[in-house]
Design a protein around this motif. Sequence first.
Motif, PDB file in Angstrom:
ATOM      1  N   VAL A 177       0.839  -1.204   0.000  1.00 31.47           N
ATOM      2  CA  VAL A 177       0.000   0.000   0.000  1.00 31.47           C
ATOM      3  C   VAL A 177       0.872   1.250   0.000  1.00 31.47           C
ATOM      4  CG1 VAL A 177      -1.651   1.356   1.344  1.00 31.47           C
ATOM      5  CG2 VAL A 177      -1.994  -1.104   1.072  1.00 31.47           C
ATOM      6  N   PHE A 178       1.937   1.252   0.802  1.00 35.48           N
ATOM      7  CA  PHE A 178       2.847   2.406   0.850  1.00 35.48           C
ATOM      8  C   PHE A 178       3.440   2.653  -0.535  1.00 35.48           C
ATOM      9  CE2 PHE A 178       7.307   3.753   0.981  1.00 35.48           C
ATOM     10  CZ  PHE A 178       7.170   5.008   1.558  1.00 35.48           C
ATOM     11  N   VAL A 179       3.871   1.586  -1.206  1.00 40.01           N
ATOM     12  CA  VAL A 179       4.492   1.736  -2.527  1.00 40.01           C
ATOM     13  C   VAL A 179       3.489   2.288  -3.538  1.00 40.01           C
ATOM     14  CG1 VAL A 179       5.477   0.471  -4.472  1.00 40.01           C
ATOM     15  CG2 VAL A 179       6.238  -0.034  -2.144  1.00 40.01           C
ATOM     16  N   VAL A 180       2.289   1.718  -3.559  1.00 44.13           N
ATOM     17  CA  VAL A 180       1.288   2.116  -4.565  1.00 44.13           C
ATOM     18  C   VAL A 180       0.811   3.545  -4.330  1.00 44.13           C
ATOM     19  CG1 VAL A 180      -1.019   1.634  -5.469  1.00 44.13           C
ATOM     20  CG2 VAL A 180       0.553  -0.257  -4.976  1.00 44.13           C
ATOM     21  N   ILE A 181       0.384   3.841  -3.092  1.00 47.90           N
ATOM     22  CA  ILE A 181      -0.136   5.180  -2.792  1.00 47.90           C
ATOM     23  C   ILE A 181       0.975   6.220  -2.838  1.00 47.90           C
ATOM     24  CG2 ILE A 181      -1.238   6.604  -1.025  1.00 47.90           C
ATOM     25  CD1 ILE A 181      -2.862   4.206  -0.199  1.00 47.90           C
ATOM     26  N   GLY A 182       2.156   5.855  -2.323  1.00 47.34           N
ATOM     27  CA  GLY A 182       3.287   6.783  -2.345  1.00 47.34           C
ATOM     28  C   GLY A 182       3.673   7.166  -3.752  1.00 47.34           C
ATOM     29  N   ALA A 183       3.711   6.196  -4.666  1.00 48.51           N
ATOM     30  CA  ALA A 183       4.057   6.480  -6.057  1.00 48.51           C
ATOM     31  C   ALA A 183       3.000   7.358  -6.721  1.00 48.51           C
ATOM     32  CB  ALA A 183       4.217   5.174  -6.832  1.00 48.51           C
ATOM     33  N   ALA A 184       1.731   7.140  -6.344  1.00 51.58           N
ATOM     34  CA  ALA A 184       0.646   7.916  -6.954  1.00 51.58           C
ATOM     35  C   ALA A 184       0.619   9.360  -6.463  1.00 51.58           C
ATOM     36  CB  ALA A 184      -0.691   7.241  -6.651  1.00 51.58           C
ATOM     37  N   LEU A 185       0.976   9.588  -5.191  1.00 48.99           N
ATOM     38  CA  LEU A 185       0.854  10.916  -4.599  1.00 48.99           C
ATOM     39  C   LEU A 185       2.177  11.684  -4.519  1.00 48.99           C
ATOM     40  CD1 LEU A 185      -1.600  10.131  -1.635  1.00 48.99           C
ATOM     41  CD2 LEU A 185      -2.132  10.970  -3.943  1.00 48.99           C
ATOM     42  N   ALA A 186       3.285  11.035  -4.894  1.00 45.47           N
ATOM     43  CA  ALA A 186       4.584  11.697  -4.794  1.00 45.47           C
ATOM     44  C   ALA A 186       4.631  12.949  -5.671  1.00 45.47           C
ATOM     45  CB  ALA A 186       5.695  10.732  -5.196  1.00 45.47           C
ATOM     46  N   HIS A 187       5.172  14.016  -5.102  1.00 41.63           N
ATOM     47  CA  HIS A 187       5.264  15.280  -5.838  1.00 41.63           C
ATOM     48  C   HIS A 187       6.553  15.386  -6.641  1.00 41.63           C
ATOM     49  CE1 HIS A 187       1.733  16.568  -3.699  1.00 41.63           C
ATOM     50  NE2 HIS A 187       2.338  16.436  -2.527  1.00 41.63           N
ATOM     51  N   GLY A 188       7.599  14.658  -6.209  1.00 35.00           N
ATOM     52  CA  GLY A 188       8.878  14.731  -6.899  1.00 35.00           C
ATOM     53  C   GLY A 188       8.894  13.858  -8.141  1.00 35.00           C
ATOM     54  N   GLY A 189       9.885  14.068  -8.969  1.00 40.61           N
ATOM     55  CA  GLY A 189      10.024  13.268 -10.177  1.00 40.61           C
ATOM     56  C   GLY A 189      10.782  11.992  -9.910  1.00 40.61           C
ATOM     57  N   ALA A 190      10.963  11.188 -10.939  1.00 38.22           N
ATOM     58  CA  ALA A 190      11.702   9.936 -10.818  1.00 38.22           C
ATOM     59  C   ALA A 190      13.171  10.231 -10.542  1.00 38.22           C
ATOM     60  CB  ALA A 190      11.552   9.125 -12.098  1.00 38.22           C
ATOM     61  N   PRO A 191      13.774   9.580  -9.543  1.00 33.11           N
ATOM     62  CA  PRO A 191      15.183   9.833  -9.227  1.00 33.11           C
ATOM     63  C   PRO A 191      16.096   9.340 -10.340  1.00 33.11           C
ATOM     64  CG  PRO A 191      14.332   7.984  -7.940  1.00 33.11           C
ATOM     65  CD  PRO A 191      13.155   8.600  -8.641  1.00 33.11           C
ATOM     66  N   ASP A 192      17.202  10.024 -10.554  1.00 29.72           N
ATOM     67  CA  ASP A 192      18.185   9.638 -11.558  1.00 29.72           C
ATOM     68  C   ASP A 192      19.152   8.642 -10.911  1.00 29.72           C
ATOM     69  OD1 ASP A 192      19.940   9.384 -13.611  1.00 29.72           O
ATOM     70  OD2 ASP A 192      20.745  11.418 -13.502  1.00 29.72           O
ATOM     71  N   VAL A 193      18.842   7.373 -11.017  1.00 30.46           N
ATOM     72  CA  VAL A 193      19.576   6.349 -10.273  1.00 30.46           C
ATOM     73  C   VAL A 193      20.960   6.067 -10.860  1.00 30.46           C
ATOM     74  CG1 VAL A 193      17.465   5.256  -9.430  1.00 30.46           C
ATOM     75  CG2 VAL A 193      18.482   4.482 -11.570  1.00 30.46           C
ATOM     76  N   PHE A 194      21.194   6.442 -12.104  1.00 27.61           N
ATOM     77  CA  PHE A 194      22.490   6.156 -12.721  1.00 27.61           C
ATOM     78  C   PHE A 194      23.347   7.408 -12.923  1.00 27.61           C
ATOM     79  CE2 PHE A 194      19.675   2.746 -14.307  1.00 27.61           C
ATOM     80  CZ  PHE A 194      20.369   1.645 -13.812  1.00 27.61           C
ATOM     81  N   GLY A 195      22.790   8.576 -12.677  1.00 25.73           N
ATOM     82  CA  GLY A 195      23.489   9.812 -12.994  1.00 25.73           C
ATOM     83  C   GLY A 195      24.785  10.017 -12.247  1.00 25.73           C
ATOM     84  N   ASN A 196      24.794   9.758 -10.931  1.00 26.10           N
ATOM     85  CA  ASN A 196      25.993  10.005 -10.119  1.00 26.10           C
ATOM     86  C   ASN A 196      26.476   8.740  -9.431  1.00 26.10           C
ATOM     87  OD1 ASN A 196      26.131  12.950 -10.486  1.00 26.10           O
ATOM     88  ND2 ASN A 196      24.180  12.945  -9.388  1.00 26.10           N
ATOM     89  N   LEU A 197      26.411   7.617 -10.125  1.00 28.16           N
ATOM     90  CA  LEU A 197      26.812   6.340  -9.538  1.00 28.16           C
ATOM     91  C   LEU A 197      28.324   6.298  -9.349  1.00 28.16           C
ATOM     92  CD1 LEU A 197      25.937   3.523  -8.616  1.00 28.16           C
ATOM     93  CD2 LEU A 197      26.203   2.746 -10.977  1.00 28.16           C
ATOM     94  N   ILE A 251      10.262   0.143  -2.453  1.00 31.77           N
ATOM     95  CA  ILE A 251      10.169   1.041  -1.299  1.00 31.77           C
ATOM     96  C   ILE A 251      11.227   2.138  -1.384  1.00 31.77           C
ATOM     97  CG2 ILE A 251      10.555   1.173   1.194  1.00 31.77           C
ATOM     98  CD1 ILE A 251       9.121  -1.522   1.430  1.00 31.77           C
ATOM     99  N   GLN A 252      12.458   1.771  -1.722  1.00 31.78           N
ATOM    100  CA  GLN A 252      13.528   2.762  -1.823  1.00 31.78           C
ATOM    101  C   GLN A 252      13.223   3.787  -2.909  1.00 31.78           C
ATOM    102  OE1 GLN A 252      16.392   2.790   0.143  1.00 31.78           O
ATOM    103  NE2 GLN A 252      16.922   4.760  -0.767  1.00 31.78           N
ATOM    104  N   TYR A 253      12.787   3.310  -4.053  1.00 37.16           N
ATOM    105  CA  TYR A 253      12.522   4.179  -5.194  1.00 37.16           C
ATOM    106  C   TYR A 253      11.396   5.161  -4.870  1.00 37.16           C
ATOM    107  CZ  TYR A 253      12.109   5.469 -10.132  1.00 37.16           C
ATOM    108  OH  TYR A 253      12.094   6.162 -11.319  1.00 37.16           O
ATOM    109  N   VAL A 254      10.311   4.664  -4.268  1.00 34.42           N
ATOM    110  CA  VAL A 254       9.171   5.531  -3.944  1.00 34.42           C
ATOM    111  C   VAL A 254       9.553   6.539  -2.855  1.00 34.42           C
ATOM    112  CG1 VAL A 254       6.860   5.566  -2.920  1.00 34.42           C
ATOM    113  CG2 VAL A 254       7.421   3.887  -4.688  1.00 34.42           C
ATOM    114  N   ALA A 255      10.321   6.108  -1.856  1.00 36.79           N
ATOM    115  CA  ALA A 255      10.760   7.030  -0.807  1.00 36.79           C
ATOM    116  C   ALA A 255      11.595   8.160  -1.391  1.00 36.79           C
ATOM    117  CB  ALA A 255      11.551   6.271   0.263  1.00 36.79           C
TER     118      ALA A 255
END
Length: 448
Positions: A177-197, A251-255
């Motif tokens: 539920v946290f993942v689904v609702i969090g992803a739907a209501l998140a105000h920020g954009g998708a994190p750039d997971v590879f940009g500064n690896l 969970i990490q991605y949505v957070a």
Amino acid sequence: MGSRVRGNDEPLNAEHGLERAIGVRALAATAFNVTVGGGIFVLPAVVAAAIGPSAPVAYVVVAAAMGLIVLCFAQAGSRVSLTGGPYAYVEIALGKYIGFLVGTLLWLVGTTATAAVGSAFIGSIAVFWAPLAQPVPRALILALVFVLFGALNIRGTRQSTRFLELVTIVKLLPLIVFVVIGAALAHGGAPDVFGNLAPAKLGRSVIVLIFAFAGIEFALVPSGEVRDPARTVPRALFMAMTAITILYVSIQYVAQMILGPQLALEQAAPLTSAARAVAGSGGAIFIGVCASISMFGYVSGMMFTAPRALYAFGRDGILPPIFARVHRKYDTPAVAIAVQCAMTFIVAVTGGFAELAILSNIAVLVLYLFCCISAWELRRKNVQAGGTPFRIPGGAVVPFLAVAVIVWILSNATVKEFSVIGGVLVVASGLFLVARARTRGSAALANS
């Protein structure tokens, strides 16, 4: 024809009256419960601070490393069906001394981790009513928890595994539920997971994050009660690992979507802060309840598995035979369960989460190292407990790859962390020598 005997011609699947009642679903639920504890509610901030937006990549790297290790467990578990799990695998493959060292690490990790999460569980419910954190109420609740699980486990394996299946569903659904609702209501954009690896940061974050996945080995401790282990163990482990990996990465991605860079600063309760950001105080309370349920489920799983290590020590003569006594009515290791509950309660009452978490991460990795080597040795000797062992294409290479990954992770550890495991192994060696001297003395008296 594979080797089928252990020690004094004792069959590899003989367990002195224990009931083989654990199937694929129950073993997968146990593995999930003893892996997903309270850590997932705090680790997102820790990993974000270590590696930034690339944190989901670290989870995938650890999942891949754990995948190799789990393949080794699956191979070993399909060949050796004795209570003790990793302890039994290593003992049969590498001898009693190394087996005892691994068994000691297994029991120590199980006891302190259970006590630590039990202590954290009291802290999580004390958020709703502060007096529960006081010494007397805290001790009474801990006593009630361990008596409850002790009684449940003594009364039968079937009842315990059914309860674990129920707890797994109860703790999994809120996180979804946290993942689904969090992803739907998140105000920020998708994190750039590879940009500064950064590879250097990735190595250190992996050694921290490996313990989000550690614990799956404890599901194998009651191997003497698993039905058709050659089939059940591999399927259950892969089911659990797949579910755990998808859950953690999500969970990490949505957070990160919700909090962005702020996630790294929310070290105390990152998911609670994320839930508050999208759903107000109600969301924060919801996550607080989820954390309590998850910790409760973790303790229930560990109190089912950890006593079997004491049973295995009693069975093999390391501890007095009373530890291997099986209840006449319920076919469970009742003495080992009762003693484990009492010892874990004492450790939980006398220490808090921070103190109990001193258990070195190196202990788990060393345990994994020996288990991976044992998987190769069991395959080489063609040890079989009954049925066709689990095999995969290129399976002989998997233990070597797993060992290489473990050595890489260990290379990121500190001298202090290595010293902890060294001290544990020295103490365990002394105990082994005492037990062996006692056994030889008893044998000499019997022959005189």
